[in-house]
Design a protein around this motif. Sequence first.
Motif, short mmCIF file in Angstrom:
data_model
loop_
_atom_site.label_atom_id
_atom_site.label_comp_id
_atom_site.label_asym_id
_atom_site.label_seq_id
_atom_site.Cartn_x
_atom_site.Cartn_y
_atom_site.Cartn_z
N TRP A 161 0.81 -1.25 -0.14
CA TRP A 161 -0.06 -0.14 0.12
C TRP A 161 0.90 1.29 0.04
O TRP A 161 0.57 2.16 0.23
N ARG A 162 2.16 1.23 -0.27
CA ARG A 162 2.92 2.37 -0.35
C ARG A 162 4.03 2.07 -1.54
O ARG A 162 4.32 0.87 -1.81
N VAL A 220 1.12 5.15 5.52
CA VAL A 220 0.23 5.50 5.05
C VAL A 220 -0.65 6.65 5.22
O VAL A 220 0.10 7.36 6.43
N ARG A 242 -3.09 5.35 0.08
CA ARG A 242 -1.87 4.76 0.13
C ARG A 242 -0.71 5.94 -0.20
O ARG A 242 -1.25 7.16 -0.74
N ALA A 271 1.21 2.85 -6.91
CA ALA A 271 1.13 1.96 -5.72
C ALA A 271 -0.09 0.86 -6.27
O ALA A 271 -1.09 1.35 -6.82
#
Length: 104
Positions: A50-51, A73, A96, A102
Motif C-alpha cells: 500500500w505504499r 499510509v 496509500r 501503488a
Amino acid sequence: MTSYRLPAELDPARPAADSPLTIRVDGEPVTGAAGQTIAGVLLGAGRRQWRTTADGAPRGVFCGIGVCFDCLVEVNGLRDVRACLRRAQDGDVVARQGGSEATA
C-alpha cells in the motif's frame, strides 16, 4: 505432575465477539474488527502492498512493530502514519502513499 486445564468457557482470556468496523482505503470500503491495526485490516482484506518508494518499489508490512517505515499510509489527512502501530477506527479514511503507481 499434571497441568491444570481451565475449561474454555471459564477462561478469562477468551476473546470477545468481534466488533466490526469499516475503513475506506483509496475510496473503497474495507472491513475489519475493532482492535486491529490498519495493517491488520489491510492484510486481512488481502492487501499486501500500500505504499511505493521514490523509485516505485512496492511496500507493505515489513517489521510489523514500528521500527521500519515500510507501512506508511495517510490516515484522515495525516501523512506518514505507520499502519502497523495505528489501531483502525470505524470510519477512518486511509490513502496509500507514493502516487498512483501503488498497488493494492
